[in-house]
Motif scaffolding. Sequence first.
Motif, PDB file in Angstrom:
ATOM      1  N   GLY A  28      65.794  42.109  43.846  1.00  0.00           N
ATOM      2  CA  GLY A  28      66.112  43.379  44.481  1.00  0.00           C
ATOM      3  C   GLY A  28      66.407  43.211  45.969  1.00  0.00           C
ATOM      4  N   GLN A  29      66.278  44.305  46.690  1.00  0.00           N
ATOM      5  CA  GLN A  29      66.561  44.302  48.124  1.00  0.00           C
ATOM      6  C   GLN A  29      65.354  44.826  48.902  1.00  0.00           C
ATOM      7  OE1 GLN A  29      69.964  47.003  48.056  1.00  0.00           O
ATOM      8  NE2 GLN A  29      71.323  45.299  48.572  1.00  0.00           N
ATOM      9  N   ARG A  30      65.211  44.329  50.120  1.00  0.00           N
ATOM     10  CA  ARG A  30      64.202  44.874  51.025  1.00  0.00           C
ATOM     11  C   ARG A  30      64.820  45.004  52.410  1.00  0.00           C
ATOM     12  NH1 ARG A  30      58.484  45.367  50.960  1.00  0.00           N
ATOM     13  NH2 ARG A  30      58.257  44.038  49.128  1.00  0.00           N
ATOM     14  N   LYS A  31      64.583  46.160  53.021  1.00  0.00           N
ATOM     15  CA  LYS A  31      65.065  46.378  54.388  1.00  0.00           C
ATOM     16  C   LYS A  31      63.957  46.016  55.365  1.00  0.00           C
ATOM     17  CE  LYS A  31      65.597  50.592  56.101  1.00  0.00           C
ATOM     18  NZ  LYS A  31      66.211  51.914  56.357  1.00  0.00           N
ATOM     19  N   TRP A  32      64.270  45.098  56.269  1.00  0.00           N
ATOM     20  CA  TRP A  32      63.304  44.683  57.292  1.00  0.00           C
ATOM     21  C   TRP A  32      63.739  45.235  58.645  1.00  0.00           C
ATOM     22  CZ3 TRP A  32      58.736  42.696  56.206  1.00  0.00           C
ATOM     23  CH2 TRP A  32      58.562  42.028  54.983  1.00  0.00           C
ATOM     24  N   ARG A  33      62.804  45.834  59.339  1.00  0.00           N
ATOM     25  CA  ARG A  33      62.992  46.234  60.729  1.00  0.00           C
ATOM     26  C   ARG A  33      61.992  45.445  61.558  1.00  0.00           C
ATOM     27  NH1 ARG A  33      62.072  52.237  61.446  1.00  0.00           N
ATOM     28  NH2 ARG A  33      60.346  51.819  60.029  1.00  0.00           N
ATOM     29  N   ILE A  34      62.439  44.840  62.640  1.00  0.00           N
ATOM     30  CA  ILE A  34      61.563  43.971  63.417  1.00  0.00           C
ATOM     31  C   ILE A  34      61.648  44.309  64.898  1.00  0.00           C
ATOM     32  CG2 ILE A  34      61.814  42.126  61.711  1.00  0.00           C
ATOM     33  CD1 ILE A  34      63.629  40.648  63.658  1.00  0.00           C
ATOM     34  N   PHE A  66      55.469  51.626  66.653  1.00  0.00           N
ATOM     35  CA  PHE A  66      56.477  50.664  66.217  1.00  0.00           C
ATOM     36  C   PHE A  66      57.865  51.106  66.682  1.00  0.00           C
ATOM     37  CE2 PHE A  66      59.227  49.020  62.606  1.00  0.00           C
ATOM     38  CZ  PHE A  66      59.238  47.709  63.069  1.00  0.00           C
ATOM     39  N   LYS A  67      58.556  50.212  67.400  1.00  0.00           N
ATOM     40  CA  LYS A  67      59.896  50.513  67.912  1.00  0.00           C
ATOM     41  C   LYS A  67      60.839  49.366  67.536  1.00  0.00           C
ATOM     42  CE  LYS A  67      58.107  53.186  71.823  1.00  0.00           C
ATOM     43  NZ  LYS A  67      58.001  53.301  73.300  1.00  0.00           N
ATOM     44  N   ALA A  78      56.250  42.178  65.458  1.00  0.00           N
ATOM     45  CA  ALA A  78      56.130  43.421  64.693  1.00  0.00           C
ATOM     46  C   ALA A  78      57.224  43.509  63.631  1.00  0.00           C
ATOM     47  CB  ALA A  78      56.214  44.616  65.635  1.00  0.00           C
ATOM     48  N   HIS A  79      56.856  43.950  62.427  1.00  0.00           N
ATOM     49  CA  HIS A  79      57.853  44.059  61.362  1.00  0.00           C
ATOM     50  C   HIS A  79      57.415  45.078  60.315  1.00  0.00           C
ATOM     51  CE1 HIS A  79      55.031  40.831  60.222  1.00  0.00           C
ATOM     52  NE2 HIS A  79      55.331  41.070  58.950  1.00  0.00           N
ATOM     53  N   ASP A  80      58.410  45.591  59.612  1.00  0.00           N
ATOM     54  CA  ASP A  80      58.172  46.578  58.561  1.00  0.00           C
ATOM     55  C   ASP A  80      59.208  46.344  57.465  1.00  0.00           C
ATOM     56  OD1 ASP A  80      57.278  48.785  57.138  1.00  0.00           O
ATOM     57  OD2 ASP A  80      58.568  50.184  58.234  1.00  0.00           O
ATOM     58  N   GLY A  81      58.727  46.059  56.250  1.00  0.00           N
ATOM     59  CA  GLY A  81      59.617  45.814  55.126  1.00  0.00           C
ATOM     60  C   GLY A  81      59.484  46.921  54.096  1.00  0.00           C
ATOM     61  N   VAL A  82      60.618  47.516  53.713  1.00  0.00           N
ATOM     62  CA  VAL A  82      60.609  48.624  52.754  1.00  0.00           C
ATOM     63  C   VAL A  82      61.527  48.269  51.586  1.00  0.00           C
ATOM     64  CG1 VAL A  82      61.123  51.064  52.400  1.00  0.00           C
ATOM     65  CG2 VAL A  82      60.131  50.298  54.567  1.00  0.00           C
ATOM     66  N   ALA A  83      60.998  48.406  50.367  1.00  0.00           N
ATOM     67  CA  ALA A  83      61.762  48.071  49.166  1.00  0.00           C
ATOM     68  C   ALA A  83      62.894  49.065  48.939  1.00  0.00           C
ATOM     69  CB  ALA A  83      60.831  48.044  47.959  1.00  0.00           C
ATOM     70  N   PRO A 108      54.503  49.301  59.170  1.00  0.00           N
ATOM     71  CA  PRO A 108      54.789  48.418  60.295  1.00  0.00           C
ATOM     72  C   PRO A 108      53.516  47.714  60.765  1.00  0.00           C
ATOM     73  CG  PRO A 108      54.878  50.721  60.972  1.00  0.00           C
ATOM     74  CD  PRO A 108      54.743  50.718  59.488  1.00  0.00           C
ATOM     75  N   HIS A 109      53.583  46.399  60.876  1.00  0.00           N
ATOM     76  CA  HIS A 109      52.387  45.628  61.216  1.00  0.00           C
ATOM     77  C   HIS A 109      52.808  44.316  61.870  1.00  0.00           C
ATOM     78  CE1 HIS A 109      53.746  43.921  57.417  1.00  0.00           C
ATOM     79  NE2 HIS A 109      53.017  42.848  57.666  1.00  0.00           N
ATOM     80  N   PHE A 110      51.836  43.486  62.186  1.00  0.00           N
ATOM     81  CA  PHE A 110      52.110  42.131  62.681  1.00  0.00           C
ATOM     82  C   PHE A 110      51.138  41.190  62.010  1.00  0.00           C
ATOM     83  CE2 PHE A 110      48.779  43.633  65.467  1.00  0.00           C
ATOM     84  CZ  PHE A 110      47.971  42.515  65.648  1.00  0.00           C
ATOM     85  N   ASP A 111      51.523  39.929  61.924  1.00  0.00           N
ATOM     86  CA  ASP A 111      50.652  38.886  61.394  1.00  0.00           C
ATOM     87  C   ASP A 111      50.238  37.954  62.526  1.00  0.00           C
ATOM     88  OD1 ASP A 111      50.885  39.714  58.650  1.00  0.00           O
ATOM     89  OD2 ASP A 111      52.892  38.853  58.633  1.00  0.00           O
ATOM     90  N   SER A 112      49.103  37.314  62.346  1.00  0.00           N
ATOM     91  CA  SER A 112      48.612  36.381  63.369  1.00  0.00           C
ATOM     92  C   SER A 112      49.085  34.960  63.104  1.00  0.00           C
ATOM     93  CB  SER A 112      47.078  36.411  63.408  1.00  0.00           C
ATOM     94  OG  SER A 112      46.626  37.704  63.742  1.00  0.00           O
TER      95      SER A 112
END
Length: 374
Positions: free
Chosen positions: A141-147, A167-168, A188-193, A127-131
């Motif tokens: 394939g697929q990726r699960k994003w939580r934001i 991260f919430k 904030a976001h987190d992407g998991v394959a 989980p991170h953020f970009d500027s």
Amino acid sequence: MKKLPLLGNITPAQFLRDYWHKKPLLIRQAVPGFKPLLPFDKLAELATKDYVESRLVTLEAGQWDMQHGPLHKLPRRSQREWTMLVQGVNLQDERADELLRQFRFVPDARLDDLMVSFATDGGGVGPHFDSYDVFLLQAEGQRKWRISAQKDLSLVEGLPLKILSKFKPTEEFILEPGDMLYLPPHYAHDGVAIGDCQTYSIGFRSPSYQELGEAFLQFMCDSIELPGRYADPELEPTSKPAEIPKAMLSQLADELNKVSFTEDDFTIFLGEYLSEPKHNVFFTPPEKPLTAGKFTQAAAKKGVALSRKTQMLYRGKNVFINGESFAVGKADKVALELLANERKLDGEAVAAASEDVAEALFAWYTDGWLELGK
């Protein structure tokens, strides 16, 4: 590559008004039927090059690790939870460049690069953020994003990656090939394959004011003129020799305050700064370049196109290309603005160009900044 829908059923104007810098947007089938532009082997080969920025992120037994490229050895494909990130793929592959250029409803001055992320099952960068703004296009394939729109962006200390400590997530999506997620800066976001996957990230330049300020002052070093030298003919004896005299401080402050900047100074600086190639970008001149005469004849038939590594911008009378700038007259301005906007000129436009433009095109051709049309 034909023009892609990208934004679903909204226009670029609606997107910029309602979402840009404001809130996320999930676009199902932004690119219908999209498939990876590069196979895994080609991507892995790029990661071995010293002129391509790459990273390997692994998570083993709860421990994060990151290696910077060149990456000559990767984990087994069967190993879970690892990610290979390859930056600037648009500089290395024509179709990747064409995909990046689909996002030119945002000015080139802001458009940065296309990064490809390959991950095995469970892989991600935490989980991170970009500027900066980013479009995340699923390619394979697929990726699960939580934001999350959370304001607490504090990081876990002592890690090689910038991972959020609290991260919430408030929303969750699973992206299939062709789906795309837009995220504004500091979201904030987190992407998991889910299984092996590839994600294409289209990123945008967002330099800090500090970075710009330092670069601008360095740029102005070459144009500052302050004649004369410090003198103090009225100097009086002192009983405190270590103290800087007040008169000296005032006189020097007055002189340095004479340094001024014009709007033209800022324009030229910004154009050169934003068009300057990155440190790992190298141009390849033609192996057997044509003479100036033959080039002009060929260009008048085939036209010319900018190299995908070339950044060309303009503002007012100033044209900028790969960190260089020059002023142009009205007659030449039309052709050069067309080249910058379309990234090519047809033979008719080249044939109608002035001698100065023809000379510039030939110089850029010999430098590898521009090539003959096909």
